[in-house]
Design an enzyme around this catalytic site. Structure first.
Site, PDB file in Angstrom:
ATOM      1  N   SER A  22       0.802  -1.215   0.000  1.00  0.00           N
ATOM      2  CA  SER A  22       0.000   0.000   0.000  1.00  0.00           C
ATOM      3  C   SER A  22       0.837   1.267   0.000  1.00  0.00           C
ATOM      4  O   SER A  22       0.395   2.306  -0.520  1.00  0.00           O
ATOM      5  CB  SER A  22      -0.952  -0.003   1.204  1.00  0.00           C
ATOM      6  OG  SER A  22      -0.242  -0.251   2.403  1.00  0.00           O
ATOM      7  N   HIS A  57       1.722   4.534   4.902  1.00  0.00           N
ATOM      8  CA  HIS A  57       0.932   5.246   3.890  1.00  0.00           C
ATOM      9  C   HIS A  57       1.428   6.681   3.708  1.00  0.00           C
ATOM     10  O   HIS A  57       1.522   7.175   2.584  1.00  0.00           O
ATOM     11  CB  HIS A  57      -0.538   5.248   4.302  1.00  0.00           C
ATOM     12  CG  HIS A  57      -1.144   3.884   4.323  1.00  0.00           C
ATOM     13  ND1 HIS A  57      -2.384   3.620   4.852  1.00  0.00           N
ATOM     14  CD2 HIS A  57      -0.674   2.687   3.866  1.00  0.00           C
ATOM     15  CE1 HIS A  57      -2.660   2.336   4.727  1.00  0.00           C
ATOM     16  NE2 HIS A  57      -1.633   1.747   4.141  1.00  0.00           N
TER      17      HIS A  57
END
Length: 332
Positions: free
Chosen positions: A150, A200
């Site tokens: 991610s 992230h």
């Protein structure tokens, strides 16, 4: 590792097959990334002895810096903790990868993914160490364990939307495309608090850094040149075989044209691999000795009796009739 019930992977495979089928040019790097992440998760028997376990590759800033563990630094991005984790990331990779690779080209896309992977992991490591030094956040971030692609996907989203002035949907909300990654960072943290916030955030910052560096450097970066060279070397045997069959096809094809603009010699032949019939001006392959259109001999002199008859008749026949007789003669 929790495998779930295996109901989501067939949906991922179906979606990937649909997306790749409708594309005229298949993006090989995106396909390779999808396959690599999925195979690492499934761990088939022929790879089981080669692949390290997830416990050996968790991204943990403390262990990476203490042992200088590059295996954790790079491989942690390709591991996932569950089927839903894998499928969610791979669906996102499928959508972003197709758009970016088809617009950038495979070599530049591969270079970008490699750069974003290294930068996102490096920035995450730097953020965790900084929080430890300045705010004593050891337990929350420096000792955190994380895996997944991610971080790279957040960086890819920044690159994808960098030039867009439109709006896009982020989990049901309409936001400016340029701020989509930031909105997703906040929303995911609210609804799924167990995910890696630093991972992230590091991906978003890596995407911004990549765009800044790319804007200052006009030529191809060294990684792109390297990937282009590797792609050229790997595709060389395929190109050789393809050119071989194409050249053979050109040599054995006997099709011609009527009234072409080829340069002629005094004998009625052309300077290329065709010759023009003196009776009907049809350009024939150099491998033929009789005109495909009217049956006249290739030689400018000394027609046989049958060829002279054909010549006398052909001069009085319209072009469509000559073509019809050609079809009847050669069955094509």
């Amino acid at each position: 590792m929790d495998r779930g019930r295996g109901r989501m992977l067939p949906l991922l495979a179906l979606q990937a097959a649909i997306e790749f089928y409708r594309l005229e040019r298949k993006p090989p790097v995106t396909a390779g990334l999808l396959a690599a992440n999925t195979l690492i998760y499934l761990r088939p028997s022929f790879l089981h002895s080669i692949l390290p376990s997830i416990d050996e590759v968790w991204f943990n800033p403390h262990l990476i810096l203490r042992h200088r563990d590059l295996k954790r630094f790079f491989l942690s991005a390709f591991y996932h903790v569950g089927e839903s984790h894998l499928v969610y990331n791979m669906m996102s990779l499928l959508w972003k990868g197709i758009q970016l690779e088809t617009s950038m080209g495979s070599a530049e896309f591969a270079s970008m993914v490699a750069s974003l992977l290294a930068m996102s992991q490096g920035i995450t490591l730097l953020l965790a160490k900084s929080l430890l030094l300045f705010f004593d956040y050891e337990r929350a971030y420096y000792s955190e364990y994380a895996v997944g692609f991610s971080g790279v996907l957040f960086a890819m989203k920044v690159v994808l939307y960098s030039q867009s002035e439109n709006y896009t949907y982020v989990h049901g909300l309409i936001v400016p495309a340029g701020y989509a990654a930031w909105a997703e960072l906040i929303l995911i943290q609210i609804f799924v608090p167990g995910v890696s916030f630093l991972g992230h955030l590091g991906g978003i910052l890596a995407g911004i850094l990549y765009l800044r560096l790319k804007g200052r450097y006009s030529g191809s970066d060294p990684l792109t040149v390297l990937f282009k060279g590797l792609a050229g070397a790997l595709s060389l045997p395929v190109r050789i075989i393809r050119n071989f069959f194409r050249s053979r096809q050109r040599r054995i094809t006997g099709r011609g044209t009527v009234g072409g603009s080829h340069t002629h010699t005094h004998s009625g032949r052309t300077s290329s691999e065709v010759w023009r019939c003196q009776a009907c001006t049809f350009d024939n392959s150099g491998w033929l000795s009789i005109c495909e259109m009217c049956g006249t001999d290739r030689s400018g002199n000394g027609f046989s009796f049958s060829s002279r008859q054909s010549l006398d008749h052909s001069r009085d026949l319209p072009l469509e009739e000559l073509r019809r007789r050609r079809v009847e003669r050669f069955g094509r």
